[in-house]
Design a protein around this motif. Structure first.
Motif, mmCIF file in Angstrom:
data_model
loop_
_atom_site.group_PDB
_atom_site.id
_atom_site.type_symbol
_atom_site.label_atom_id
_atom_site.label_comp_id
_atom_site.label_asym_id
_atom_site.label_seq_id
_atom_site.Cartn_x
_atom_site.Cartn_y
_atom_site.Cartn_z
ATOM 1 N N PHE A 59 136.129 86.284 -2.657
ATOM 2 C CA PHE A 59 135.063 86.592 -3.659
ATOM 3 C C PHE A 59 134.860 88.387 -2.491
ATOM 4 C CE2 PHE A 59 131.923 83.075 -2.503
ATOM 5 C CZ PHE A 59 131.823 83.244 -4.267
ATOM 6 N N PHE A 60 134.618 89.633 -3.549
ATOM 7 C CA PHE A 60 134.764 90.956 -2.952
ATOM 8 C C PHE A 60 133.434 91.803 -2.971
ATOM 9 C CE2 PHE A 60 136.070 95.253 -5.325
ATOM 10 C CZ PHE A 60 136.795 95.523 -4.353
ATOM 11 N N GLN A 61 133.754 91.882 -1.681
ATOM 12 C CA GLN A 61 132.164 92.248 -1.424
ATOM 13 C C GLN A 61 131.737 93.624 -1.888
ATOM 14 O OE1 GLN A 61 134.283 93.144 2.904
ATOM 15 N NE2 GLN A 61 132.837 95.209 2.978
ATOM 16 N N LYS A 62 132.909 94.313 -2.591
ATOM 17 C CA LYS A 62 132.635 95.385 -3.414
ATOM 18 C C LYS A 62 131.844 95.152 -4.602
ATOM 19 C CE LYS A 62 135.388 98.869 -0.095
ATOM 20 N NZ LYS A 62 135.627 99.953 -0.456
ATOM 21 N N GLY A 82 129.354 93.628 4.038
ATOM 22 C CA GLY A 82 128.986 92.785 3.541
ATOM 23 C C GLY A 82 130.633 91.791 3.526
ATOM 24 N N CYS A 83 131.732 91.769 4.873
ATOM 25 C CA CYS A 83 131.932 91.243 4.713
ATOM 26 C C CYS A 83 132.266 90.031 5.094
ATOM 27 C CB CYS A 83 133.712 92.212 5.111
ATOM 28 S SG CYS A 83 132.955 92.497 7.119
ATOM 29 N N LEU A 84 131.477 90.114 6.185
ATOM 30 C CA LEU A 84 131.017 88.653 6.962
ATOM 31 C C LEU A 84 130.446 87.548 6.116
ATOM 32 C CD1 LEU A 84 131.088 86.629 9.789
ATOM 33 C CD2 LEU A 84 128.963 87.479 10.268
ATOM 34 N N VAL A 85 129.792 87.589 5.231
ATOM 35 C CA VAL A 85 128.661 86.495 4.935
ATOM 36 C C VAL A 85 130.042 86.733 3.599
ATOM 37 C CG1 VAL A 85 127.193 89.125 3.101
ATOM 38 C CG2 VAL A 85 126.633 86.739 3.377
ATOM 39 N N SER A 86 130.329 87.231 3.053
ATOM 40 C CA SER A 86 131.321 86.986 1.603
ATOM 41 C C SER A 86 132.226 85.807 1.806
ATOM 42 C CB SER A 86 132.225 87.781 1.158
ATOM 43 O OG SER A 86 131.369 89.640 0.668
ATOM 44 N N ALA A 87 132.921 86.115 3.195
ATOM 45 C CA ALA A 87 133.869 85.128 3.915
ATOM 46 C C ALA A 87 132.848 84.074 4.290
ATOM 47 C CB ALA A 87 134.024 85.540 5.483
ATOM 48 N N MET A 88 131.918 84.097 4.992
ATOM 49 C CA MET A 88 130.497 82.933 4.862
ATOM 50 C C MET A 88 130.659 81.880 3.644
ATOM 51 S SD MET A 88 128.665 84.537 7.958
ATOM 52 C CE MET A 88 127.373 82.416 7.968
ATOM 53 N N ALA A 89 130.478 83.011 2.438
ATOM 54 C CA ALA A 89 129.866 82.070 1.257
ATOM 55 C C ALA A 89 130.810 81.354 1.055
ATOM 56 C CB ALA A 89 129.960 82.774 0.542
ATOM 57 N N TYR A 173 136.431 97.221 12.354
ATOM 58 C CA TYR A 173 135.980 96.156 12.826
ATOM 59 C C TYR A 173 136.383 95.452 11.847
ATOM 60 C CZ TYR A 173 136.278 95.850 18.003
ATOM 61 O OH TYR A 173 137.177 96.473 19.105
ATOM 62 N N HIS A 174 136.602 94.234 10.242
ATOM 63 C CA HIS A 174 136.338 92.962 9.636
ATOM 64 C C HIS A 174 136.529 92.250 10.090
ATOM 65 C CE1 HIS A 174 136.965 93.021 5.833
ATOM 66 N NE2 HIS A 174 138.448 92.343 5.776
ATOM 67 N N TRP A 175 135.544 91.566 9.258
ATOM 68 C CA TRP A 175 135.988 90.020 9.012
ATOM 69 C C TRP A 175 136.497 89.178 8.250
ATOM 70 C CZ3 TRP A 175 133.954 86.883 12.982
ATOM 71 C CH2 TRP A 175 133.206 87.617 13.978
ATOM 72 N N VAL A 176 137.549 87.761 8.699
ATOM 73 C CA VAL A 176 138.267 87.698 7.223
ATOM 74 C C VAL A 176 137.939 86.041 7.264
ATOM 75 C CG1 VAL A 176 139.944 89.654 6.329
ATOM 76 C CG2 VAL A 176 140.423 87.421 8.469
ATOM 77 N N LEU A 177 138.767 85.361 6.366
ATOM 78 C CA LEU A 177 138.448 84.008 5.816
ATOM 79 C C LEU A 177 139.660 83.561 6.335
ATOM 80 C CD1 LEU A 177 136.294 81.738 5.632
ATOM 81 C CD2 LEU A 177 136.527 81.364 3.303
ATOM 82 N N ASP A 190 140.850 88.034 1.934
ATOM 83 C CA ASP A 190 140.108 88.861 2.454
ATOM 84 C C ASP A 190 138.748 89.933 1.585
ATOM 85 O OD1 ASP A 190 139.383 91.835 3.132
ATOM 86 O OD2 ASP A 190 141.527 91.888 3.249
ATOM 87 N N PRO A 191 137.712 89.804 1.683
ATOM 88 C CA PRO A 191 136.685 90.294 0.522
ATOM 89 C C PRO A 191 137.065 91.992 0.812
ATOM 90 C CG PRO A 191 136.035 88.935 2.910
ATOM 91 C CD PRO A 191 137.483 89.215 3.298
ATOM 92 N N LEU A 192 137.929 92.819 1.219
ATOM 93 C CA LEU A 192 137.726 94.034 0.800
ATOM 94 C C LEU A 192 139.269 94.259 -0.612
ATOM 95 C CD1 LEU A 192 137.797 96.192 4.004
ATOM 96 C CD2 LEU A 192 136.374 96.519 2.718
#
Length: 217
Positions: A59-62, A82-89, A173-177, A190-192
């Motif tokens: 999932f691409f947050q943008k 939206g990196c965290l919610v994208s990674a969680m989804a 800071y950034h969230w990845v899965l 990486d949602p970015l």
């Protein structure tokens, strides 16, 4: 004449010593900033090879479909934060697919649920204790410390953890899965990144500042 010579000598001393000292001070400040940005967190490496899921979700947050959607009542949008919610989804979708569960939500849909169920703070941070109330059957673990052993354990159980990193190792800071481990490195969604290919945790200097996991029991 002597005064003129003394003035020239003084100016010469300034050029000879003060200028290099100025540049040295600037260098030390820059180095201190870099060290500060690199400090903290925990460098992790997997203890075993862990295969990627048969079907990886990206999932691409943008994404144009949801990039402008706000995170609850916050000013932040999916595109900006939206990196965290994208990674969680993506993590929940992959676990559901592995279990034969029919659950599937896009990053935009999960954000919509989180927004409706007040899972976000006013600043757009996820309230982990409310995730299970918003998405039926989901449990979250929020360990205090980062541990490669626990990351490996989660992955082997079919859970896909999210990891807090810094962009390029020292940036924001950034969230990845975390989705697997190969060649002695963790692999991430990486949602970015718009490209649908896993990236190595090397890109974040293998340093994690926090880790969480949301999963179906």
């Amino acid at each position: 004449m002597k005064k003129a010579n003394a003035g020239a000598e003084k100016n010469g001393w300034r050029k000879r010593y003060l200028v290099p000292l100025f540049f040295l001070a600037v260098l030390l400040i820059a180095l201190s900033y870099f060290v500060f940005r690199s400090a903290g967190g925990c460098i992790v490496y997997p203890e075993a090879e862990i295969s990627l899921p048969e079907s990886t979700v990206f999932f691409f947050q943008k994404d144009a479909e949801w990039g402008t959607d706000p995170l609850g009542t916050a000013k932040d949008t999916m595109a900006s934060s939206g990196c965290l919610v994208s990674a969680m989804a993506a993590g929940l979708d992959m676990q559901a697919a592995c279990q034969g569960n029919s659950f599937f939500m896009t990053a935009g849909e999960l954000n919509h649920v989180f927004s409706e169920k007040n899972v976000y703070t006013e600043h757009g941070a996820v309230i982990w204790g409310q995730v299970g109330q918003a998405v039926s059957g989901v449990t979250c673990q929020v360990p205090e410390k980062v541990s490669s052993g626990l990351l490996d354990q989660w992955l082997k159980m079919g859970y896909f953890p999210v990891a807090k990193v810094r962009v390029k190792g020292t940036g924001a800071y950034h969230w990845v899965l975390i989705i697997g481990a190969e060649g002695g490195r963790y692999l991430c969604m990486d949602p970015l990144r718009e490209e649908k290919t896993p990236v190595s945790l090397d890109e974040f200097k293998n340093r994690i500042y926090a880790m969480r996991v949301a999963y179906f029991e």
